[in-house]
Design an enzyme around this catalytic site. Structure first.
Site, mmCIF file in Angstrom:
data_model
loop_
_atom_site.group_PDB
_atom_site.id
_atom_site.type_symbol
_atom_site.label_atom_id
_atom_site.label_comp_id
_atom_site.label_asym_id
_atom_site.label_seq_id
_atom_site.Cartn_x
_atom_site.Cartn_y
_atom_site.Cartn_z
ATOM 1 N N SER A 134 55.425 -9.638 -10.429
ATOM 2 C CA SER A 134 54.275 -8.758 -10.230
ATOM 3 C C SER A 134 54.090 -8.584 -8.735
ATOM 4 C CB SER A 134 53.016 -9.390 -10.838
ATOM 5 O OG SER A 134 51.844 -8.736 -10.395
ATOM 6 N N TYR A 162 47.393 -16.814 -12.084
ATOM 7 C CA TYR A 162 48.360 -15.748 -12.346
ATOM 8 C C TYR A 162 49.239 -15.513 -11.119
ATOM 9 C CZ TYR A 162 50.163 -11.043 -13.287
ATOM 10 O OH TYR A 162 50.978 -9.953 -13.463
#
Length: 254
Positions: free
Chosen positions: A138, A151
């Site tokens: 990401s 995350y």
């Protein structure tokens, strides 16, 4: 045009969103693609009408499930030439509200799941003269994401894993790269709209724009754009692209 005929690929989290877009791109180039997820019916629905997509129920947080699932797929369709470790969860939580259960849930799926998938895929890939390992990280794995430390840490870890493996296998016919998208138009964005709306007390449109504004070109990324990047990395002509983070964010990471 990329030719993946007779190549066997696996895409975890392949029943929807980015994973399905990547699976369809690889299948469109001739690969037989094992798509995995925890819900078989969802995978079967995604694979319907495409004989090159092969559903497999598999939980990336369970070592036995990954080992047995990939071994079974290899027995059915041959060595794993392409591994796309895509399965993940995207949930944000303030650090002081992050308990160990939440932290481990994020790590077990995003980082442990990538590790297990790649390790088991490499067992058969090692016998081939071609191999591609792609982890879907990401943009949060490059620059960090406010309000999502667990995350962000998991996605940084995925990039570290890829970079280390690219060094371990240097000079061999397998490459390791990470794709790092910003906000992509998938169900995850829809769920995040609801979470942001409830947390910040804003409208759905305002919540959506808060995410869109983080993409440098000010629009959501289409999942097919990520699929195209994965297909390019799998092209035999991309063999010198190794240990890289491919940022799909509409501009440079801010």
């Amino acid at each position: 045009m990329t030719d993946l005929n007779a190549r066997h690929a696996i895409v975890t989290g392949g029943g929807s969103g980015i994973g399905l877009a990547i699976a369809r791109s690889l299948a469109g180039a001739g690969a037989d693609v094992t798509i995995t997820g925890r819900t078989l019916s969802r995978l079967e629905e995604a694979a319907a009408g495409d004989p090159r997509l092969h559903p497999l129920a598999m939980d990336v947080t369970d070592e036995s499930s990954v080992a047995d699932g990939i071994a079974g797929a290899v027995a059915a369709r041959g060595p794993m030439a392409i591994c796309v470790a895509n399965a993940g969860v995207a949930e944000g939580r303030n650090l002081l509200k992050t308990d160990l259960t939440f932290w481990r849930h994020i790590m077990a799926t995003n980082l442990d799941g990538a590790f297990l998938t790649i390790r088991e895929s490499l067992r058969s890939m090692a016998a081939l003269d071609y191999g591609r390992v792609i982890a879907v990280s990401s943009i949060a794995g490059v620059r960090g994401l406010k309000g999502a430390p667990a995350y962000s840490a998991s996605k940084h870890g995925v990039i570290g894993l890829i970079r280390a493996l690219s060094e371990d296998f240097l000079g061999k016919p397998v490459t390791f790269n990470a794709i790092c998208p910003a906000y992509v138009d998938t169900d995850i964005v829809t769920r995040n709209v609801n979470a942001i709306r409830d947390r910040a007390g804003v409208t759905d449109e305002e919540a959506l724009q808060m995410m869109v504004s983080q993409n440098r070109h000010k629009r959501l990324i289409d999942a097919s754009e990520v699929g195209a990047a994965a297909l390019w990395l799998c092209d035999p002509a991309s063999g010198s692209v190794n240990g890289q983070t491919i940022e799909i964010a509409g501009g440079q990471a801010a």
